[in-house]
Design a protein around this motif. Sequence first.
Motif, short mmCIF file in Angstrom:
data_model
loop_
_atom_site.label_atom_id
_atom_site.label_comp_id
_atom_site.label_asym_id
_atom_site.label_seq_id
_atom_site.Cartn_x
_atom_site.Cartn_y
_atom_site.Cartn_z
N GLU A 74 66.08 -36.04 148.83
CA GLU A 74 65.62 -37.75 148.64
C GLU A 74 67.13 -38.37 147.97
OE1 GLU A 74 61.90 -34.96 147.94
OE2 GLU A 74 64.23 -34.87 147.65
N THR B 102 63.08 -46.44 146.42
CA THR B 102 62.46 -46.29 144.86
C THR B 102 62.20 -44.90 144.67
OG1 THR B 102 62.62 -48.97 144.23
CG2 THR B 102 61.41 -47.53 142.88
N ALA B 103 60.98 -45.03 145.52
CA ALA B 103 60.71 -43.73 146.06
C ALA B 103 60.76 -42.48 145.30
CB ALA B 103 59.13 -43.77 146.92
N ARG B 104 62.54 -42.16 146.34
CA ARG B 104 62.55 -40.88 146.93
C ARG B 104 63.96 -40.78 145.69
NH1 ARG B 104 67.35 -41.47 149.90
NH2 ARG B 104 67.39 -43.44 150.97
N THR C 141 63.28 -42.54 142.58
CA THR C 141 62.32 -41.71 141.20
C THR C 141 62.09 -39.95 141.59
OG1 THR C 141 61.83 -43.57 141.68
CG2 THR C 141 60.09 -41.78 140.33
N LEU D 124 65.64 -37.93 140.68
CA LEU D 124 65.69 -37.91 139.24
C LEU D 124 64.72 -37.67 138.28
CD1 LEU D 124 66.80 -42.08 138.24
CD2 LEU D 124 68.09 -39.97 138.41
N GLU D 125 63.66 -36.99 138.52
CA GLU D 125 62.88 -36.25 138.05
C GLU D 125 63.08 -34.71 138.21
OE1 GLU D 125 58.45 -36.41 139.70
OE2 GLU D 125 57.75 -38.50 139.00
N SER E 224 71.53 -47.01 143.24
CA SER E 224 70.20 -47.02 143.09
C SER E 224 69.71 -46.02 141.93
CB SER E 224 69.13 -46.90 144.41
OG SER E 224 69.68 -47.78 145.11
N SER F 106 68.27 -47.06 138.72
CA SER F 106 66.57 -47.17 138.05
C SER F 106 67.37 -45.87 136.29
CB SER F 106 67.24 -45.90 139.23
OG SER F 106 65.10 -45.05 138.65
N LEU F 107 68.42 -45.32 136.46
CA LEU F 107 68.45 -44.86 134.94
C LEU F 107 69.12 -44.92 134.08
CD1 LEU F 107 68.10 -41.41 134.85
CD2 LEU F 107 71.04 -41.17 135.10
#
Length: 226
Positions: A80, A147-149, A151, A154-155, A183, A187-188
């Motif tokens: 990811e 965005t999906a990967r 996210t 980051l999880e 990216s 996001s973070l």
Amino acid sequence: MAQIHFVRHAETLFNVSGQLQGWCDSPLTERGERQAAALGERMRDVPLAAAFVSDLTRTRSTMTAALAGHPQLEPTPLRELREWHFGSWEGQPNADLWTPVFEAHGKRYAPSPADWPGVTADGFDSVIDSIHRLDPIGRAETGADVTARVTAALEVVVAAAGRAAEQDAGDVLVVTHGSVLGSLLRSLVPEHRFGASVPNCGVVSVSWQEGKWAAAGVDSSCGQVA
């Protein structure tokens, strides 16, 4: 939360020749190896509890050098964390892709410096979607794909930072790529903006402050070796 140190990989052959790498790969240059060694010295006295790395060769090579002072730490590869996928432009000259993408956003890619902040002012999705739309073979990622990967990555990374903080075990190191690093940080830390892309072996550290993540400026010292 523990600090998270995001790093762009060291200089590669494609960086020097001005070619798009994406999911394909090229080796570190001799200068890139020196940059990675400098990163290892920078991180030597930083307590680290976990490390995550893109599964591509250039990031793995950079991470190996970065952990020279932490031989007990085994980095976790994450697919990811790969660079954006540029479809049919993988391995092609940078201008072949960015000229039409910038034109689609009312900007000029050349003469430099290119107006990256202007093109990405509303986020990265429109840029990534333009790449996908313009790709003759349709293999480039969409904004939703990235965005999906991001996210998902980051999880995993943020959870590790939480565990490290609970155990007072140290920080988290992440070695990834230039575009996807933007990216990840957007996001973070939604309000964070770059004036330009992060240089090779540039480090951006984020910390938990007043209930949200905050980013420091780019430390480009490791990338400035001769």
